[in-house]
Write a protein that holds these residues in place. Structure first.
Motif, PDB file in Angstrom:
ATOM      1  N   ASP A   1       0.828  -1.202   0.000  1.00 12.70           N
ATOM      2  CA  ASP A   1       0.000   0.000   0.000  1.00 12.70           C
ATOM      3  C   ASP A   1       0.865   1.255   0.000  1.00 12.70           C
ATOM      4  O   ASP A   1       0.531   2.254  -0.637  1.00 12.70           O
ATOM      5  CB  ASP A   1      -0.929   0.018   1.219  1.00 12.70           C
ATOM      6  CG  ASP A   1      -2.042  -1.014   1.115  1.00 12.70           C
ATOM      7  OD1 ASP A   1      -2.322  -1.488  -0.010  1.00 12.70           O
ATOM      8  OD2 ASP A   1      -2.631  -1.343   2.166  1.00 12.70           O
ATOM      9  N   GLU A   2       1.976   1.212   0.719  1.00 10.82           N
ATOM     10  CA  GLU A   2       2.865   2.375   0.780  1.00 10.82           C
ATOM     11  C   GLU A   2       3.443   2.701  -0.587  1.00 10.82           C
ATOM     12  O   GLU A   2       3.511   3.862  -0.986  1.00 10.82           O
ATOM     13  CB  GLU A   2       3.988   2.131   1.793  1.00 10.82           C
ATOM     14  CG  GLU A   2       4.821   3.349   2.077  1.00 10.82           C
ATOM     15  CD  GLU A   2       4.041   4.489   2.722  1.00 10.82           C
ATOM     16  OE1 GLU A   2       4.448   5.647   2.524  1.00 10.82           O
ATOM     17  OE2 GLU A   2       3.033   4.243   3.406  1.00 10.82           O
ATOM     18  N   LEU A   3       3.854   1.696  -1.319  1.00 13.65           N
ATOM     19  CA  LEU A   3       4.382   1.902  -2.656  1.00 13.65           C
ATOM     20  C   LEU A   3       3.292   2.483  -3.558  1.00 13.65           C
ATOM     21  O   LEU A   3       3.547   3.417  -4.332  1.00 13.65           O
ATOM     22  CB  LEU A   3       4.923   0.598  -3.235  1.00 13.65           C
ATOM     23  CG  LEU A   3       5.499   0.676  -4.643  1.00 13.65           C
ATOM     24  CD1 LEU A   3       6.672   1.653  -4.691  1.00 13.65           C
ATOM     25  CD2 LEU A   3       5.928  -0.695  -5.110  1.00 13.65           C
ATOM     26  N   ASP A   4       2.085   1.965  -3.452  1.00 10.87           N
ATOM     27  CA  ASP A   4       0.975   2.489  -4.244  1.00 10.87           C
ATOM     28  C   ASP A   4       0.720   3.958  -3.923  1.00 10.87           C
ATOM     29  O   ASP A   4       0.467   4.768  -4.819  1.00 10.87           O
ATOM     30  CB  ASP A   4      -0.297   1.679  -4.000  1.00 10.87           C
ATOM     31  CG  ASP A   4      -0.222   0.273  -4.575  1.00 10.87           C
ATOM     32  OD1 ASP A   4       0.648   0.028  -5.442  1.00 10.87           O
ATOM     33  OD2 ASP A   4      -1.028  -0.570  -4.140  1.00 10.87           O
ATOM     34  N   ARG A   5       0.779   4.310  -2.654  1.00  8.78           N
ATOM     35  CA  ARG A   5       0.567   5.709  -2.250  1.00  8.78           C
ATOM     36  C   ARG A   5       1.651   6.618  -2.819  1.00  8.78           C
ATOM     37  O   ARG A   5       1.374   7.728  -3.281  1.00  8.78           O
ATOM     38  CB  ARG A   5       0.537   5.822  -0.723  1.00  8.78           C
ATOM     39  CG  ARG A   5      -0.741   5.340  -0.115  1.00  8.78           C
ATOM     40  CD  ARG A   5      -0.770   5.649   1.379  1.00  8.78           C
ATOM     41  NE  ARG A   5      -1.555   4.640   2.037  1.00  8.78           N
ATOM     42  CZ  ARG A   5      -1.097   3.673   2.804  1.00  8.78           C
ATOM     43  NH1 ARG A   5       0.177   3.575   3.068  1.00  8.78           N
ATOM     44  NH2 ARG A   5      -1.902   2.786   3.335  1.00  8.78           N
TER      45      ARG A   5
END
Length: 73
Positions: free
Chosen positions: A43-47
């Motif tokens: 999720d962090e990479l997507d953000r």
């Protein structure tokens, strides 16, 4: 700092262009860091990718405004 009412269009255009160029530099740094980081799909990479894309959209929008101001001069 000059008030917006006393600034001419070229001053505004110059400031917009400076901000757009700074945002370009930020997206370049984010992109580089994303490529060399150890962040796996998460999720962090997507953000971070979303944020980078959003900054690119803002940069394009600001550059278009700057171009419009120049055309009207």
């Amino acid at each position: 700092m000059k008030g917006i009412r006393t600034m001419n269009k070229m001053d505004i255009d110059d400031r917009i262009e400076i901000i757009a160029n700074q945002l370009d530099s930020i997206t370049d740094l984010i992109g580089f860091n994303l490529n060399v980081s150890d962040i796996r799909k998460s999720d962090e990479l997507d953000r971070l990718c979303f944020l980078n894309d959003y900054i690119k959209q803002l940069t394009t929008y600001l550059k278009n405004i700057s171009d419009d101001i120049r055309k009207k001069e």
